[in-house]
Design a protein around this motif. Structure first.
Motif, short mmCIF file in Angstrom:
data_model
loop_
_atom_site.label_atom_id
_atom_site.label_comp_id
_atom_site.label_asym_id
_atom_site.label_seq_id
_atom_site.Cartn_x
_atom_site.Cartn_y
_atom_site.Cartn_z
N SER A 103 -17.26 1.73 70.98
CA SER A 103 -17.65 0.49 70.30
C SER A 103 -18.09 0.74 68.85
CB SER A 103 -18.78 -0.21 71.06
OG SER A 103 -19.94 0.59 71.07
N LYS A 104 -18.41 1.99 68.52
CA LYS A 104 -18.84 2.32 67.16
C LYS A 104 -17.72 2.92 66.31
CE LYS A 104 -23.70 2.62 68.14
NZ LYS A 104 -24.94 3.30 67.87
N HIS A 105 -16.53 3.04 66.89
CA HIS A 105 -15.39 3.51 66.10
C HIS A 105 -15.07 2.47 65.03
CE1 HIS A 105 -13.79 6.34 69.48
NE2 HIS A 105 -15.00 6.66 69.05
N LYS A 106 -14.76 2.94 63.84
CA LYS A 106 -14.55 2.06 62.69
C LYS A 106 -13.08 1.89 62.34
CE LYS A 106 -18.88 3.83 60.86
NZ LYS A 106 -19.49 4.65 59.81
N GLY A 107 -12.20 2.55 63.07
CA GLY A 107 -10.79 2.52 62.71
C GLY A 107 -9.91 1.98 63.82
#
Length: 169
Positions: A103-107
């Motif tokens: 859920s914290k992946h930015k890509g």
């Protein structure tokens, strides 16, 4: 090299394509790819998946030890860990504290999705060609390939350090 060469050819920039093929450095090849004449973002976005997947298929078919590393990920999610890439990667570095929290992946992680697609195709082929396919006693992990085990001791993922999927013969 294949991706940047294909990009140059797609846009009719044969001069840059030739430079890419002569260049040994992946970083310089990538830089040349950024300078392709007549580049059109919309056109590139419409063809890049086909080009990337074709290149990945060729890489893993030509490099059995790399193919075995990919096969060993089984049905696990694959992520490209690159803090500077929010399109092909997850936008986080391999040692980032949030790497295990999807859920914290930015890509967008397109490379991970394409690797999973190629893995699925190769596993089907291996099952037919090599029903007893096993690792010959070792897996060579070089430069870009790292296996990590998550906190739940059950999830394994192949993280790709850079935009380049690199395995030596």
């Amino acid at each position: 090299q294949y991706i940047m060469y294909s990009k140059a050819i797609k846009f009719g920039d044969t001069a840059t394509a030739q430079k890419i093929m002569k260049e040994k450095s992946p970083a310089v090849q990538k830089e040349l790819g950024r300078k392709v004449a007549n580049y059109n973002k919309n056109v590139w976005e419409s063809v890049q998946e086909v080009i990337f997947v074709r290149g990945l298929r060729a890489k893993f078919m030509q490099n059995p030890h790399c193919a075995e590393v990919l096969r060993q990920t089984k049905d696990k999610r694959i992520y490209e860990a690159n803090p500077r890439d929010g399109i092909y990667g997850i936008g986080l570095g391999i040692f980032d504290k949030d790497i295990w929290q999807v859920s914290k992946h930015k890509g967008l992680n397109w490379m991970g999705a394409w690797l999973e697609m190629v893995r699925s195709e190769l596993i089907k082929q291996w099952t037919i060609i090599f029903p007893d396919w096993t690792l010959a006693g070792f897996i060579i992990l070089l430069f870009s390939f790292f296996f990590f085990q998550s906190n739940d001791n059950d999830t394994y993922a192949l993280f790709v350090w850079s935009n380049l999927i690199y395995c030596n013969m």
